[in-house]
Design a protein around this motif. Structure first.
Motif, PDB file in Angstrom:
ATOM      1  N   ALA A   1       0.817  -1.214   0.000  1.00 56.80           N
ATOM      2  CA  ALA A   1       0.000   0.000   0.000  1.00 56.80           C
ATOM      3  C   ALA A   1       0.855   1.270   0.000  1.00 56.80           C
ATOM      4  CB  ALA A   1      -0.934  -0.007   1.202  1.00 56.80           C
ATOM      5  N   PHE A   2       1.899   1.301   0.820  1.00 54.27           N
ATOM      6  CA  PHE A   2       2.581   2.569   1.064  1.00 54.27           C
ATOM      7  C   PHE A   2       4.065   2.602   0.696  1.00 54.27           C
ATOM      8  CE2 PHE A   2      -0.808   2.065   4.311  1.00 54.27           C
ATOM      9  CZ  PHE A   2      -1.662   3.036   3.829  1.00 54.27           C
ATOM     10  N   PHE A   3       4.704   1.452   0.517  1.00 50.93           N
ATOM     11  CA  PHE A   3       6.153   1.453   0.268  1.00 50.93           C
ATOM     12  C   PHE A   3       6.527   0.673  -0.989  1.00 50.93           C
ATOM     13  CE2 PHE A   3       5.371   1.435   4.923  1.00 50.93           C
ATOM     14  CZ  PHE A   3       5.827   2.712   5.210  1.00 50.93           C
ATOM     15  N   ASP A   4       5.569   0.493  -1.875  1.00 51.05           N
ATOM     16  CA  ASP A   4       5.788  -0.413  -2.998  1.00 51.05           C
ATOM     17  C   ASP A   4       6.646   0.180  -4.101  1.00 51.05           C
ATOM     18  OD1 ASP A   4       5.095  -3.092  -3.875  1.00 51.05           O
ATOM     19  OD2 ASP A   4       4.000  -2.159  -5.512  1.00 51.05           O
ATOM     20  N   ASN A   5       6.812   1.482  -4.123  1.00 49.23           N
ATOM     21  CA  ASN A   5       7.513   2.076  -5.257  1.00 49.23           C
ATOM     22  C   ASN A   5       9.021   1.886  -5.211  1.00 49.23           C
ATOM     23  OD1 ASN A   5       7.010   3.320  -7.749  1.00 49.23           O
ATOM     24  ND2 ASN A   5       7.776   5.276  -7.001  1.00 49.23           N
ATOM     25  N   VAL A   6       9.544   1.242  -4.163  1.00 49.23           N
ATOM     26  CA  VAL A   6      10.965   0.881  -4.214  1.00 49.23           C
ATOM     27  C   VAL A   6      11.216  -0.087  -5.371  1.00 49.23           C
ATOM     28  CG1 VAL A   6      11.426   1.275  -1.770  1.00 49.23           C
ATOM     29  CG2 VAL A   6      10.651  -0.981  -2.521  1.00 49.23           C
ATOM     30  N   TRP A   7      10.127  -0.791  -5.786  1.00 47.39           N
ATOM     31  CA  TRP A   7      10.247  -1.696  -6.928  1.00 47.39           C
ATOM     32  C   TRP A   7      10.342  -0.931  -8.251  1.00 47.39           C
ATOM     33  CZ3 TRP A   7      11.123  -6.752  -6.243  1.00 47.39           C
ATOM     34  CH2 TRP A   7      10.833  -7.288  -4.991  1.00 47.39           C
ATOM     35  N   GLY A   8      10.142   0.374  -8.201  1.00 45.82           N
ATOM     36  CA  GLY A   8      10.249   1.173  -9.422  1.00 45.82           C
ATOM     37  C   GLY A   8      11.603   1.824  -9.612  1.00 45.82           C
ATOM     38  N   MET A   9      12.564   1.509  -8.745  1.00 49.07           N
ATOM     39  CA  MET A   9      13.872   2.157  -8.838  1.00 49.07           C
ATOM     40  C   MET A   9      14.528   1.927 -10.191  1.00 49.07           C
ATOM     41  SD  MET A   9      14.457   3.848  -6.073  1.00 49.07           S
ATOM     42  CE  MET A   9      16.166   4.201  -6.433  1.00 49.07           C
ATOM     43  N   ASP A  10      14.379   0.739 -10.727  1.00 49.17           N
ATOM     44  CA  ASP A  10      15.011   0.394 -12.002  1.00 49.17           C
ATOM     45  C   ASP A  10      14.556   1.334 -13.120  1.00 49.17           C
ATOM     46  OD1 ASP A  10      16.407  -1.001 -13.964  1.00 49.17           O
ATOM     47  OD2 ASP A  10      14.716  -2.297 -14.394  1.00 49.17           O
ATOM     48  N   HIS A  11      13.235   1.420 -13.332  1.00 45.64           N
ATOM     49  CA  HIS A  11      12.765   2.256 -14.449  1.00 45.64           C
ATOM     50  C   HIS A  11      12.899   3.742 -14.146  1.00 45.64           C
ATOM     51  CE1 HIS A  11       8.779   2.418 -12.315  1.00 45.64           C
ATOM     52  NE2 HIS A  11       8.763   3.618 -12.841  1.00 45.64           N
TER      53      HIS A  11
ATOM     54  N   VAL B   1      14.726  14.174 -11.962  1.00 43.79           N
ATOM     55  CA  VAL B   1      13.733  15.207 -11.661  1.00 43.79           C
ATOM     56  C   VAL B   1      13.594  15.380 -10.158  1.00 43.79           C
ATOM     57  CG1 VAL B   1      11.311  15.868 -11.917  1.00 43.79           C
ATOM     58  CG2 VAL B   1      12.492  14.726 -13.803  1.00 43.79           C
ATOM     59  N   PHE B   2      13.570  14.272  -9.423  1.00 47.71           N
ATOM     60  CA  PHE B   2      13.434  14.339  -7.963  1.00 47.71           C
ATOM     61  C   PHE B   2      14.599  15.102  -7.338  1.00 47.71           C
ATOM     62  CE2 PHE B   2      11.137   9.973  -8.170  1.00 47.71           C
ATOM     63  CZ  PHE B   2      10.013  10.596  -8.685  1.00 47.71           C
ATOM     64  N   LEU B   3      15.776  14.958  -7.936  1.00 56.09           N
ATOM     65  CA  LEU B   3      16.970  15.591  -7.373  1.00 56.09           C
ATOM     66  C   LEU B   3      16.923  17.113  -7.496  1.00 56.09           C
ATOM     67  CD1 LEU B   3      19.675  13.110  -8.711  1.00 56.09           C
ATOM     68  CD2 LEU B   3      19.054  13.463  -6.313  1.00 56.09           C
ATOM     69  N   THR B   4      16.097  17.630  -8.396  1.00 59.97           N
ATOM     70  CA  THR B   4      16.018  19.083  -8.587  1.00 59.97           C
ATOM     71  C   THR B   4      14.997  19.735  -7.667  1.00 59.97           C
ATOM     72  OG1 THR B   4      14.319  18.920 -10.326  1.00 59.97           O
ATOM     73  CG2 THR B   4      16.631  18.769 -11.013  1.00 59.97           C
ATOM     74  N   ARG B   5      14.263  18.934  -6.907  1.00 63.24           N
ATOM     75  CA  ARG B   5      13.209  19.463  -6.039  1.00 63.24           C
ATOM     76  C   ARG B   5      13.707  19.560  -4.600  1.00 63.24           C
ATOM     77  NH1 ARG B   5       8.469  15.410  -8.283  1.00 63.24           N
ATOM     78  NH2 ARG B   5       8.176  16.376 -10.337  1.00 63.24           N
ATOM     79  N   PRO B   6      13.110  20.443  -3.804  1.00 62.36           N
ATOM     80  CA  PRO B   6      13.571  20.631  -2.421  1.00 62.36           C
ATOM     81  C   PRO B   6      13.151  19.515  -1.469  1.00 62.36           C
ATOM     82  CG  PRO B   6      11.691  22.060  -2.874  1.00 62.36           C
ATOM     83  CD  PRO B   6      12.068  21.423  -4.186  1.00 62.36           C
ATOM     84  N   ALA B   7      12.171  18.706  -1.848  1.00 59.51           N
ATOM     85  CA  ALA B   7      11.680  17.646  -0.961  1.00 59.51           C
ATOM     86  C   ALA B   7      12.674  16.487  -0.914  1.00 59.51           C
ATOM     87  CB  ALA B   7      10.320  17.149  -1.447  1.00 59.51           C
ATOM     88  N   PRO B   8      12.697  15.730   0.197  1.00 56.46           N
ATOM     89  CA  PRO B   8      13.563  14.555   0.277  1.00 56.46           C
ATOM     90  C   PRO B   8      13.310  13.607  -0.897  1.00 56.46           C
ATOM     91  CG  PRO B   8      12.602  15.039   2.425  1.00 56.46           C
ATOM     92  CD  PRO B   8      11.930  15.946   1.449  1.00 56.46           C
ATOM     93  N   VAL B   9      14.373  13.134  -1.513  1.00 53.68           N
ATOM     94  CA  VAL B   9      14.249  12.313  -2.721  1.00 53.68           C
ATOM     95  C   VAL B   9      13.494  11.025  -2.436  1.00 53.68           C
ATOM     96  CG1 VAL B   9      15.518  11.099  -4.537  1.00 53.68           C
ATOM     97  CG2 VAL B   9      16.367  13.281  -3.654  1.00 53.68           C
ATOM     98  N   PHE B  10      13.802  10.370  -1.314  1.00 48.94           N
ATOM     99  CA  PHE B  10      13.162   9.087  -1.026  1.00 48.94           C
ATOM    100  C   PHE B  10      11.672   9.260  -0.763  1.00 48.94           C
ATOM    101  CE2 PHE B  10      12.376   5.335   1.826  1.00 48.94           C
ATOM    102  CZ  PHE B  10      12.503   4.387   0.822  1.00 48.94           C
ATOM    103  N   LEU B  11      11.294  10.364  -0.151  1.00 48.83           N
ATOM    104  CA  LEU B  11       9.870  10.638   0.067  1.00 48.83           C
ATOM    105  C   LEU B  11       9.154  10.783  -1.273  1.00 48.83           C
ATOM    106  CD1 LEU B  11       7.569  11.245   2.072  1.00 48.83           C
ATOM    107  CD2 LEU B  11       8.228  13.645   1.975  1.00 48.83           C
ATOM    108  N   GLN B  12       9.812  11.426  -2.222  1.00 45.28           N
ATOM    109  CA  GLN B  12       9.223  11.566  -3.550  1.00 45.28           C
ATOM    110  C   GLN B  12       9.097  10.216  -4.243  1.00 45.28           C
ATOM    111  OE1 GLN B  12      10.581  15.078  -5.957  1.00 45.28           O
ATOM    112  NE2 GLN B  12      12.128  15.236  -4.344  1.00 45.28           N
ATOM    113  N   VAL B  13      10.101   9.372  -4.058  1.00 46.73           N
ATOM    114  CA  VAL B  13      10.060   8.034  -4.659  1.00 46.73           C
ATOM    115  C   VAL B  13       8.856   7.256  -4.139  1.00 46.73           C
ATOM    116  CG1 VAL B  13      11.221   5.791  -4.746  1.00 46.73           C
ATOM    117  CG2 VAL B  13      12.538   7.884  -5.106  1.00 46.73           C
ATOM    118  N   LEU B  14       8.682   7.252  -2.824  1.00 45.21           N
ATOM    119  CA  LEU B  14       7.568   6.511  -2.229  1.00 45.21           C
ATOM    120  C   LEU B  14       6.226   7.118  -2.619  1.00 45.21           C
ATOM    121  CD1 LEU B  14       8.793   5.748   1.407  1.00 45.21           C
ATOM    122  CD2 LEU B  14       8.842   4.251  -0.589  1.00 45.21           C
ATOM    123  N   GLY B  15       6.171   8.441  -2.675  1.00 49.91           N
ATOM    124  CA  GLY B  15       4.902   9.113  -2.924  1.00 49.91           C
ATOM    125  C   GLY B  15       4.370   8.957  -4.329  1.00 49.91           C
ATOM    126  N   GLN B  16       5.218   8.545  -5.265  1.00 48.54           N
ATOM    127  CA  GLN B  16       4.770   8.416  -6.646  1.00 48.54           C
ATOM    128  C   GLN B  16       3.715   7.331  -6.826  1.00 48.54           C
ATOM    129  OE1 GLN B  16       5.765  10.417  -9.442  1.00 48.54           O
ATOM    130  NE2 GLN B  16       6.375  11.609  -7.645  1.00 48.54           N
TER     131      GLN B  16
END
Length: 264
Positions: free
Chosen positions: A81-91, A100-115
């Motif tokens: 439900a909430f942490f599944d996007n770690v499986w999207g690291m490859d793509h 794109v995440f690196l150019t934003r002020p928010a924590p990168v990992f939070l952006q990864v999970l939130g997608q």
């Protein structure tokens, strides 16, 4: 404190977007929910069939196996439900999304999970909580202060162990092409811990306790709840959970520091 407040507000916004995305097409949502129910039911029926034929697994009867299986499934549902996007690291790396995440002020990992948030998995969670309650009633399982502590720790630290291990192996994509294949292999190995580990050889028990500690997702908490162990599970769970998350943090930080973008 402002940083924490900002991250919490951002996480709530991600959850809202995820829920709206899920419900955007009602018919698709219903079909997906039904498919998830069928998938989860098939796995549970398979376990019951095996236990029904054998009359149990080792010193575990059918209701105790249901306790273990449901506890394992609840943690998996939380992760989906909430942490599944770690499986999207490859793509994300291949397509330059991480750039794109690196150019934003928010924590990168939070952006990864939130997608990606899979609220459909919450339905599986509710169903398996119901199975746990049903099996506990059949066993007349006493829930005192110790058992309540184990359950709380199991949800928190079991999720940390489960999602942390998946994260570690998916973070290998920073260095390995198609590193997701290793994570998929780990996910396949996870099928072992849906069964009582003490029915397997000592080598397998040791592997899922010390090397790939998925036994702490549900097996050891279930043992503690059912009075099948004298181990200090209430101390072991936090220690293993914190260790796995800390290791995941180190791997993530090392990978992010050495990340050179896609070059496109």
């Amino acid at each position: 404190m402002k940083r924490v407040s900002y991250c919490l507000r951002l996480w709530r916004a991600y959850l809202r977007v995820g829920f709206l995305t899920m419900t955007q097409y009602p018919a698709d949502t219903v079909i997906l929910l039904i498919s998830m129910l069928v998938r989860e039911a098939s796995g549970f029926v398979g376990i019951l069939a095996i236990v029904g034929v054998t009359g149990g697994m080792g010193n575990w009867n059918v209701y105790e196996v249901c306790i273990l299986f449901s506890m394992c499934a609840v943690i998996e549902a939380i992760g989906q439900a909430f942490f599944d996007n770690v499986w999207g690291m490859d793509h994300m790396m291949r397509r330059g999304e991480l750039d794109v995440f690196l150019t934003r002020p928010a924590p990168v990992f939070l952006q990864v999970l939130g997608q990606v948030t899979h609220f459909q998995a919450v339905l599986s969670l509710i169903i398996y909580v119901g199975i746990f309650v049903w099996a506990a009633l059949q066993l007349n399982l006493h829930i005192g202060l110790y058992e309540a502590l184990i359950l709380v720790e199991y949800v928190i630290f079991g999720t940390m162990v489960n999602s942390g291990i998946y994260a570690i192996f998916n973070f290998l994509n920073f260095w390995i092409v198609q590193g997701e294949d290793i994570a998929v292999l780990v996910q396949t190995c996870r099928e072992f811990v849906k069964y009582p580990l003490n029915v397997f050889p000592a080598a397998i028990q040791g592997f899922f306790t010390f090397l790939l500690p998925l036994g702490f997702v549900a097996y050891y908490p279930a043992m503690a709840l059912l009075g099948k162990t004298t181990l200090p599970v209430e101390l072991m769970l936090p220690a293993v959970g914190v260790f796995v998350v800390f290791l995941a943090f180190l791997v993530w930080r090392a990978g992010l520091r050495g990340y050179n973008s896609t070059g496109t």
